[in-house]
Design an enzyme around this catalytic site. Structure first.
Site, PDB file in Angstrom:
ATOM      1  N   GLU A  19      -3.543   5.992   1.337  1.00  0.00           N
ATOM      2  CA  GLU A  19      -3.343   4.606   1.744  1.00  0.00           C
ATOM      3  C   GLU A  19      -4.555   4.175   2.554  1.00  0.00           C
ATOM      4  O   GLU A  19      -4.977   4.878   3.477  1.00  0.00           O
ATOM      5  CB  GLU A  19      -2.062   4.500   2.564  1.00  0.00           C
ATOM      6  CG  GLU A  19      -1.669   3.108   2.936  1.00  0.00           C
ATOM      7  CD  GLU A  19      -0.284   3.044   3.562  1.00  0.00           C
ATOM      8  OE1 GLU A  19      -0.031   2.084   4.313  1.00  0.00           O
ATOM      9  OE2 GLU A  19       0.536   3.948   3.302  1.00  0.00           O
TER      10      GLU A  19
ATOM     11  N   LYS B 241       0.819  -1.219   0.000  1.00  0.00           N
ATOM     12  CA  LYS B 241       0.000   0.000   0.000  1.00  0.00           C
ATOM     13  C   LYS B 241       0.852   1.268   0.000  1.00  0.00           C
ATOM     14  O   LYS B 241       0.625   2.188  -0.782  1.00  0.00           O
ATOM     15  CB  LYS B 241      -0.909   0.014   1.231  1.00  0.00           C
ATOM     16  CG  LYS B 241      -1.952  -1.072   1.281  1.00  0.00           C
ATOM     17  CD  LYS B 241      -2.852  -0.913   2.475  1.00  0.00           C
ATOM     18  CE  LYS B 241      -2.165  -1.150   3.802  1.00  0.00           C
ATOM     19  NZ  LYS B 241      -1.778  -2.551   4.007  1.00  0.00           N
ATOM     20  N   THR B 242       1.796   1.321   0.913  1.00  0.00           N
ATOM     21  CA  THR B 242       2.588   2.541   1.058  1.00  0.00           C
ATOM     22  C   THR B 242       3.384   2.836  -0.205  1.00  0.00           C
ATOM     23  O   THR B 242       3.425   3.973  -0.689  1.00  0.00           O
ATOM     24  CB  THR B 242       3.534   2.424   2.267  1.00  0.00           C
ATOM     25  OG1 THR B 242       2.766   2.258   3.457  1.00  0.00           O
ATOM     26  CG2 THR B 242       4.396   3.673   2.406  1.00  0.00           C
TER      27      THR B 242
END
Length: 472
Positions: free
Chosen positions: A167, A123-124
């Site tokens: 995110e 995600k990041t």
């Protein structure tokens, strides 16, 4: 450019408990940039606290009832804040509304065109790639990320453009609060065992997230089996456009090839036309090694394209991404030894990063790992798999479990990981004293080696100390 979004009324004078956290600080920064009177507290002084003060926020160190101002319009909390926090008790006395972090972020995104990036892993990195590329194109996105970008050095920004990249955290189901125009789901695996008892619960949670994608919006899914299963489950929704990315021949955005080039990769992709035939290919560079990071970049490319960003321009803008804190972040080199930091703490992440580095280093270089398990619940469920991942290293040192928000679980220690690694033939040892690690690594490393500090806890603090010790 779109006009600057108004500050939600409850966010005019917010107080953040745990303002220095990755997710909390991002929201606080955006609100401060939009003109809110931001205040908050955190357990310890940090660079994040300093950056918030530079934006005009009031940051207290330590938690105390008097830190909450009488004129606060809300108290923002994450799931990690315990019910007995004195500032939370003071909020109840004053009648100040308590707002969960996810509700605050959802309110910030609501008037814009949000891209929400979800998945058990990646995600990041994917959010960061999008934020960097859209900024490079002059589109002035707002973004909220779980790590600091290597270039801007921050995890959040209020931009004047209409796109908001965020995110989306599944760990506590908080991502179910967002209503993105485009959602990315990179992968779906069982994790966060304190909150999810089974894969069925995980799928139900992700389905609830996808159900909130705006009508006519898009779901971008990776080729991970869990993501594809999710896509099949939500296929009944006729107003949702699903875009599959990956190396499969029938992918909508197909990865034609990934060519490793040291600590980078060259990626070639092809978009499928409306008739199903591939259109012209695009080739661009990803600044970090490993197939999983290449897949993240292509997911970012597909999502941006769905918002109308020209694919070839976006592909080239993605080359501006130079990394994000704790995602295979080079901390430095000393004595011919490189030290890299990784946030990986789930076996899949660990394996992906170790394989990427194994492919990037020379044949004669050794990969030495300092691993800190994160959470007792995760170690209890996945300790064996963590140990198996460490067999990819030439040698590993395993620290005690970083508890974060959890209390100890009887019988659950790092030994679960060490025993599994040793059973797989790994060279592995325990170290209970984190302060001893620089000396331990100095005694193991030789010129040409690569040292990887890995985990989601304070193991990240070891990189500079190891480098200092290697310098002698």
């Amino acid at each position: 450019m779109a006009a600057a979004p108004a500050i939600p009324p409850a966010m005019d004078r917010p107080h953040f408990i745990g303002i220095g956290g990755a997710g909390m600080s991002g929201i606080a920064k955006i609100l401060a940039m939009r003109g809110a009177k931001v205040a908050g507290s955190d357990a310890k002084e940090s660079a994040t606290a300093a950056s918030l003060r530079e934006l005009g926020a009031t940051v207290h160190i330590g938690h105390a009832a008097e830190h909450l101002a009488d004129d606060a319009t809300s108290v923002v909390v994450s799931s990690a804040i315990r019910p007995d926090n004195p500032e939370l008790a003071r909020a109840a006395e004053l009648g100040v509304p308590v707002v969960h972090r996810s509700d605050a972020l959802a309110a910030l995104m609501r008037t814009q065109r949000p891209i929400a990036v979800a998945g058990t892993h990646g995600k990041t990195t994917t959010t960061s790639m999008l934020a960097v590329a859209l900024t490079e194109l002059g589109l002035e996105p707002s973004y909220a990320i779980g790590g600091d970008l290597a270039g801007p050095g921050t995890n959040a920004r209020h931009g004047e453009g209409e796109i908001f990249v965020a995110e989306a955290d599944e760990s506590d189901r908080s991502f179910q609060k967002y209503d993105p125009e485009v959602a990315i789901v990179l992968n779906v695996e069982l994790d966060h065992h304190a909150n999810y008892a089974s894969m069925d619960e995980i799928y139900e949670s992700f389905e609830a997230f996808v159900a909130r994608v705006r009508p006519g919006g898009c779901l971008v899914v990776g080729e991970h089996a869990g993501a594809l299963e999710l896509a099949a489950r939500v296929a009944v929704r006729e107003d949702l456009h699903v875009v599959r990315v990956g190396e499969a021949a029938d992918a909508d955005v197909r990865i034609v090839r990934i060519t490793p080039k040291g600590m980078t990769s060259e990626v070639t992709v092809a978009f499928r036309g409306s008739d199903g035939a591939p259109v012209s290919e695009l080739t661009f560079t990803v600044s970090v090694p490993g197939r999983h990071y290449a897949h993240n970049a292509v997911a970012a490319l597909a999502a941006g394209a769905r918002l109308g960003v020209e694919p070839s321009a976006l592909a080239q803008a993605l080359t501006a991404y130079t990394g994000v804190g704790r995602r295979l972040q080079l901390k430095g080199e000393a004595g011919g030894v490189q030290v890299i930091d990784s946030y990986a703490h789930h076996p899949t992440e660990m394996t992906a990063d170790l394989e990427a580095l194994r492919g990037a280093v020379g044949a004669d270089a050794r990969l030495l790992v300092v691993f800190q398990p994160h959470l007792f619940s995760r170690t209890q469920e996945l300790g064996k798999e963590m140990g198996e991942a460490l067999t990819l290293a030439d040698a590993s040192v395993v620290l005690d479990i970083y508890p974060a928000r959890e209390d100890p679980v009887p019988g659950v220690t790092s030994a679960l990981i060490i025993d599994a690694a040793a059973a797989g033939g790994a060279d592995v040892r325990a170290e209970h004293d984190m302060a001893a690690i620089p000396d331990v690594i100095a005694g193991m490393a030789r010129p040409g080696d690569l040292v990887l500090t890995m985990g989601a806890g304070d193991v990240t603090d070891l990189g500079p100390k190891i480098l200092a010790r290697l310098k002698g």
